[in-house]
Write a protein that holds these residues in place. Structure first.
Motif, PDB file in Angstrom:
ATOM      1  N   PRO A 105       0.817  -1.215   0.000  1.00  0.00           N
ATOM      2  CA  PRO A 105       0.000   0.000   0.000  1.00  0.00           C
ATOM      3  C   PRO A 105       0.852   1.267   0.000  1.00  0.00           C
ATOM      4  O   PRO A 105       0.523   2.242  -0.672  1.00  0.00           O
ATOM      5  CB  PRO A 105      -0.805  -0.125   1.301  1.00  0.00           C
ATOM      6  CG  PRO A 105      -0.911  -1.584   1.540  1.00  0.00           C
ATOM      7  CD  PRO A 105       0.406  -2.154   1.069  1.00  0.00           C
ATOM      8  N   ASP A 106       1.941   1.235   0.748  1.00  0.00           N
ATOM      9  CA  ASP A 106       2.825   2.402   0.829  1.00  0.00           C
ATOM     10  C   ASP A 106       3.365   2.757  -0.550  1.00  0.00           C
ATOM     11  O   ASP A 106       3.324   3.921  -0.971  1.00  0.00           O
ATOM     12  CB  ASP A 106       3.980   2.102   1.792  1.00  0.00           C
ATOM     13  CG  ASP A 106       4.867   3.314   2.028  1.00  0.00           C
ATOM     14  OD1 ASP A 106       4.442   4.212   2.790  1.00  0.00           O
ATOM     15  OD2 ASP A 106       5.978   3.376   1.438  1.00  0.00           O
ATOM     16  N   TYR A 107       3.857   1.745  -1.269  1.00  0.00           N
ATOM     17  CA  TYR A 107       4.427   1.978  -2.596  1.00  0.00           C
ATOM     18  C   TYR A 107       3.349   2.442  -3.568  1.00  0.00           C
ATOM     19  O   TYR A 107       3.551   3.397  -4.336  1.00  0.00           O
ATOM     20  CB  TYR A 107       5.079   0.698  -3.129  1.00  0.00           C
ATOM     21  CG  TYR A 107       5.607   0.843  -4.538  1.00  0.00           C
ATOM     22  CD1 TYR A 107       6.892   1.321  -4.777  1.00  0.00           C
ATOM     23  CD2 TYR A 107       4.803   0.517  -5.635  1.00  0.00           C
ATOM     24  CE1 TYR A 107       7.370   1.472  -6.071  1.00  0.00           C
ATOM     25  CE2 TYR A 107       5.269   0.662  -6.928  1.00  0.00           C
ATOM     26  CZ  TYR A 107       6.546   1.140  -7.138  1.00  0.00           C
ATOM     27  OH  TYR A 107       7.012   1.296  -8.431  1.00  0.00           O
ATOM     28  N   MET A 108       2.190   1.782  -3.550  1.00  0.00           N
ATOM     29  CA  MET A 108       1.125   2.127  -4.490  1.00  0.00           C
ATOM     30  C   MET A 108       0.582   3.534  -4.241  1.00  0.00           C
ATOM     31  O   MET A 108       0.260   4.267  -5.178  1.00  0.00           O
ATOM     32  CB  MET A 108      -0.008   1.103  -4.400  1.00  0.00           C
ATOM     33  CG  MET A 108       0.390  -0.319  -4.769  1.00  0.00           C
ATOM     34  SD  MET A 108       1.025  -0.481  -6.454  1.00  0.00           S
ATOM     35  CE  MET A 108      -0.458  -0.239  -7.413  1.00  0.00           C
ATOM     36  N   PHE A 109       0.494   3.911  -2.972  1.00  0.00           N
ATOM     37  CA  PHE A 109       0.012   5.247  -2.631  1.00  0.00           C
ATOM     38  C   PHE A 109       0.955   6.302  -3.202  1.00  0.00           C
ATOM     39  O   PHE A 109       0.515   7.275  -3.831  1.00  0.00           O
ATOM     40  CB  PHE A 109      -0.099   5.388  -1.115  1.00  0.00           C
ATOM     41  CG  PHE A 109      -0.858   6.607  -0.665  1.00  0.00           C
ATOM     42  CD1 PHE A 109      -2.234   6.545  -0.477  1.00  0.00           C
ATOM     43  CD2 PHE A 109      -0.211   7.816  -0.429  1.00  0.00           C
ATOM     44  CE1 PHE A 109      -2.942   7.666  -0.074  1.00  0.00           C
ATOM     45  CE2 PHE A 109      -0.912   8.933  -0.023  1.00  0.00           C
ATOM     46  CZ  PHE A 109      -2.284   8.861   0.157  1.00  0.00           C
ATOM     47  N   ASP A 110       2.247   6.121  -3.004  1.00  0.00           N
ATOM     48  CA  ASP A 110       3.232   7.071  -3.522  1.00  0.00           C
ATOM     49  C   ASP A 110       3.229   7.093  -5.051  1.00  0.00           C
ATOM     50  O   ASP A 110       3.322   8.154  -5.679  1.00  0.00           O
ATOM     51  CB  ASP A 110       4.639   6.723  -3.018  1.00  0.00           C
ATOM     52  CG  ASP A 110       4.812   7.040  -1.541  1.00  0.00           C
ATOM     53  OD1 ASP A 110       3.945   7.738  -0.968  1.00  0.00           O
ATOM     54  OD2 ASP A 110       5.817   6.589  -0.958  1.00  0.00           O
ATOM     55  N   PHE A 111       3.119   5.905  -5.646  1.00  0.00           N
ATOM     56  CA  PHE A 111       3.146   5.810  -7.108  1.00  0.00           C
ATOM     57  C   PHE A 111       2.000   6.598  -7.723  1.00  0.00           C
ATOM     58  O   PHE A 111       2.196   7.418  -8.637  1.00  0.00           O
ATOM     59  CB  PHE A 111       3.064   4.333  -7.528  1.00  0.00           C
ATOM     60  CG  PHE A 111       2.977   4.129  -9.013  1.00  0.00           C
ATOM     61  CD1 PHE A 111       4.113   4.146  -9.803  1.00  0.00           C
ATOM     62  CD2 PHE A 111       1.737   3.924  -9.631  1.00  0.00           C
ATOM     63  CE1 PHE A 111       4.031   3.964 -11.175  1.00  0.00           C
ATOM     64  CE2 PHE A 111       1.652   3.738 -11.000  1.00  0.00           C
ATOM     65  CZ  PHE A 111       2.796   3.756 -11.776  1.00  0.00           C
ATOM     66  N   PHE A 112       0.774   6.365  -7.229  1.00  0.00           N
ATOM     67  CA  PHE A 112      -0.379   7.055  -7.799  1.00  0.00           C
ATOM     68  C   PHE A 112      -0.407   8.529  -7.408  1.00  0.00           C
ATOM     69  O   PHE A 112      -0.889   9.366  -8.181  1.00  0.00           O
ATOM     70  CB  PHE A 112      -1.677   6.350  -7.397  1.00  0.00           C
ATOM     71  CG  PHE A 112      -1.953   5.130  -8.221  1.00  0.00           C
ATOM     72  CD1 PHE A 112      -2.503   5.243  -9.487  1.00  0.00           C
ATOM     73  CD2 PHE A 112      -1.642   3.863  -7.747  1.00  0.00           C
ATOM     74  CE1 PHE A 112      -2.744   4.120 -10.268  1.00  0.00           C
ATOM     75  CE2 PHE A 112      -1.876   2.734  -8.518  1.00  0.00           C
ATOM     76  CZ  PHE A 112      -2.424   2.860  -9.783  1.00  0.00           C
ATOM     77  N   GLY A 113       0.138   8.856  -6.239  1.00  0.00           N
ATOM     78  CA  GLY A 113       0.231  10.252  -5.845  1.00  0.00           C
ATOM     79  C   GLY A 113       1.112  11.042  -6.802  1.00  0.00           C
ATOM     80  O   GLY A 113       0.767  12.158  -7.219  1.00  0.00           O
ATOM     81  N   ARG A 114       2.236  10.463  -7.179  1.00  0.00           N
ATOM     82  CA  ARG A 114       3.135  11.143  -8.125  1.00  0.00           C
ATOM     83  C   ARG A 114       2.547  11.160  -9.534  1.00  0.00           C
ATOM     84  O   ARG A 114       2.776  12.108 -10.288  1.00  0.00           O
ATOM     85  CB  ARG A 114       4.506  10.465  -8.095  1.00  0.00           C
ATOM     86  CG  ARG A 114       5.260  10.773  -6.800  1.00  0.00           C
ATOM     87  CD  ARG A 114       6.388   9.833  -6.510  1.00  0.00           C
ATOM     88  NE  ARG A 114       6.940  10.103  -5.164  1.00  0.00           N
ATOM     89  CZ  ARG A 114       7.493   9.188  -4.399  1.00  0.00           C
ATOM     90  NH1 ARG A 114       7.588   7.923  -4.816  1.00  0.00           N
ATOM     91  NH2 ARG A 114       7.957   9.507  -3.206  1.00  0.00           N
TER      92      ARG A 114
END
Length: 257
Positions: A105-114
């Motif tokens: 979730p941490d990685y996916m959140f950052d990925f979609f945020g960027r």
């Protein structure tokens, strides 16, 4: 605001799909001339049985599929003419589109945020807020495939809201969730409404729609058969609750075939 004008979506079925649908007709009209308007500061419920056309309608709004006919305006932007502007305005969640099981979730959140060009400081603050609310923090670095159904759904909701959209479109957001997790989700939708956002949810759970939605549109066989507040629909169908109202509408449609 979302305004749908005479939306129609037609699919051409292949032989396998025709066999699965037990039909000899290669043309399937999933949505048939639907019009509706949903406004800021309300939760609009799209209600109907499985296969009614709810998901197709939401996917057309969200620019995932193109309408065959009609127009859809999201905050003044037409979905086929300005799809990028529309995607900036919305957060979309559907059970058919899963987060990559290998990533956390941490990685996916950052990925979609960027991907949404959220500034780093705001991204950090959004993550803290959403992960804290949905109690994701302790599971933030685990792969999605190791999370429970409920935790995975909450992570997907958090990711869909990373850019703090004005319009939230959730397709069956509580489907398959336990009662506690489902309440956690619906409480957050009410919170978004209080913030002045527009929330559209599809559901086939009558009790959920009764408690959650300000206005409801009922779709059966791709057609909108009624729309209004719960009180309006109960009055028009002479029903005591939404389930009774729905079956009255359903019998009227099917009885007329």
């Amino acid at each position: 605001m979302i305004e749908i004008r005479n939306l129609t979506k037609i699919y051409k079925l292949n032989k396998k799909q025709m066999k699965e649908s037990k039909t000899t007709n290669p043309i399937k009209t999933a949505v048939n001339n639907i019009s509706l308007t949903a406004r800021e500061g309300e939760i609009y419920g799209l209600l109907g049985p499985n296969g009614a056309g709810k998901t197709t309608t939401l996917r057309c709004i969200s620019t995932i599929i193109k309408p065959t006919k009609g127009e859809i305006y999201v905050s003044g932007h037409e979905v086929q003419k300005e799809p990028e502007k529309v995607r900036e305005k919305i957060g979309f969640l559907t059970g058919d589109i899963k987060l990559d099981p290998q990533f956390s979730p941490d990685y996916m959140f950052d990925f979609f945020g960027r991907l949404h060009r959220v500034p780093e400081e705001k991204l950090k603050a959004r993550k803290q807020e959403l992960f804290s609310y949905f109690k994701i923090t302790d599971f933030a670095h685990k792969p999605m495939k190791e999370l429970s159904t409920g935790m995975g759904q909450k992570a997907a909701i958090a990711v869909s809201l990373v850019h703090d959209p004005d319009i939230i479109i959730f397709d069956e957001p509580t489907n398959g969730l336990d009662v506690i997790t489902a309440k956690n989700v619906t409480d957050y939708l009410r919170k978004l409404k209080k913030e002045g956002k527009l929330v559209i949810v599809s559901t086939h759970i009558m009790s959920e729609a009764e408690k959650l939605c300000d206005r409801i549109g009922v779709i059966i066989d791709g057609k909108k058969v009624t729309e209004g507040s719960l009180e309006d629909i109960l009055h028009d169908t002479n029903a005591e609750d939404l389930e009774d109202a729905f079956f009255t509408l359903y019998s009227q449609v099917k009885g007329g075939e």
